[in-house]
Design an enzyme around this catalytic site. Structure first.
Site: not given
Ligand code: BGC
Length: 266
Positions: A71, A98, A164, A168
């Site tokens: 994990d 990743n 997210y 990122k």
């Molecule tokens: C996400 C996808 C999404 C894409 C474009 C990616 O980082 O994991 O789910 O379709 O971005 O929005």
């Protein structure tokens, strides 16, 4: 045949039991790398079976691979993972951060604190823990490559996915800072920002014709990418062909970042 040489390079690809990670593991093995196929936990038999299948298919194709579990959001498990890889491979030359998750869609004001934290723990802390262990080894050998898989959402805000997108964007700055810290030690650190790639993470979107059409319209090339189209770029960046590249993000997004909505009007 890829025409990219990673012969003998020892590579860990986190989250390589499916999706992008799997494709990267397969491409690296095809280029001659010894691949550590990683998944999260033996407590999830489906993931374990999937990881073992990736390893088996690499070996069957004449490559070299071994399966590892950890994990990555837990520092002690990451430490054990790297020790296990040392034991099997004698070290590491390439790390691909990743493994990631986008979490449940929720506006910031309404979402659950624990859920937000889990996403950042995997997507950002996980990459940090792995990079820390990898760099301790790469610094000693004065060679190594770290590839961080970010997303177009390191650039594009995404309603409902603040954890997210923030993780990122953080991973992007982490990439640049590590590149600065390690360039004189012969280590390269790069990021790949995939756009919409057809993988399990966005299956709910591409399996529905209406949401698929909406997504395709956001991509200049008008279609989703394949995992292989990201994996070949990853193999190139990890190889000596990209020896003068560090500290930058390469988008593999079919033109999502060129705002195709602006082809008309404006
Ligand atoms: C996400 C996808 C999404 C894409 C474009 C990616 O980082 O994991 O789910 O379709 O971005 O929005």
């Amino acid at each position: 045949m890829l025409g990219i040489d990673l012969a003998g390079r020892r590579a860990l690809i986190t989250g390589s039991c499916s999706g992008l990670g799997r494709a990267i593991a397969e491409a690296f093995a095809e280029a001659g790398a010894h691949v550590a196929v990683h998944y999260r936990s033996p407590a999830n038999p489906a993931d374990q079976a999937a990881a073992q299948a990736v390893t088996a298919s690499i070996i069957q194709a004449g490559g070299m691979a071994q399966t590892f579990a950890a994990d990555i959001s837990q520092a002690d498990q990451v430490e054990s993972l790297f020790k296990a890889i040392d034991g099997s491979f004698g070290g590491i030359d390439i790390l691909v951060n990743n493994a990631g998750m986008d979490g449940v869609r929720a506006l910031c004001s309404e979402g659950d604190i624990g859920a937000w934290e889990s996403v950042v723990r995997v997507d950002l802390f996980g990459a940090y823990y792995c990079a820390r262990e990898a760099l301790q080894r790469m610094n000693r050998q004065k060679r190594g490559v770290i590839l961080n898989i970010t997303s177009v959402h390191e650039f594009i805000p995404w309603e409902g996915y603040s954890a997210y997108a923030s993780a990122k964007a953080g991973l992007s700055m982490f990439t640049k800072t590590l590149a600065q810290e390690t360039a004189d030690a012969g280590i390269r650190v790069l990021a790949i920002a995939p756009g919409a790639i057809q993988t399990p993470i966005n299956q709910s979107v591409w399996s529905n014709p209406k949401t698929l059409r909406d997504l395709d319209e956001k991509i200049a090339m008008g279609r989703l990418g394949t995992p292989r189209e990201v994996a070949t770029v990853a193999a190139f960046l990890a190889s000596d062909l990209a020896s003068y590249m560090t500290g930058t993000t390469v988008a593999v997004d079919g033109g999502m970042l060129i705002y195709p909505e602006f082809r008309h009007g404006g």
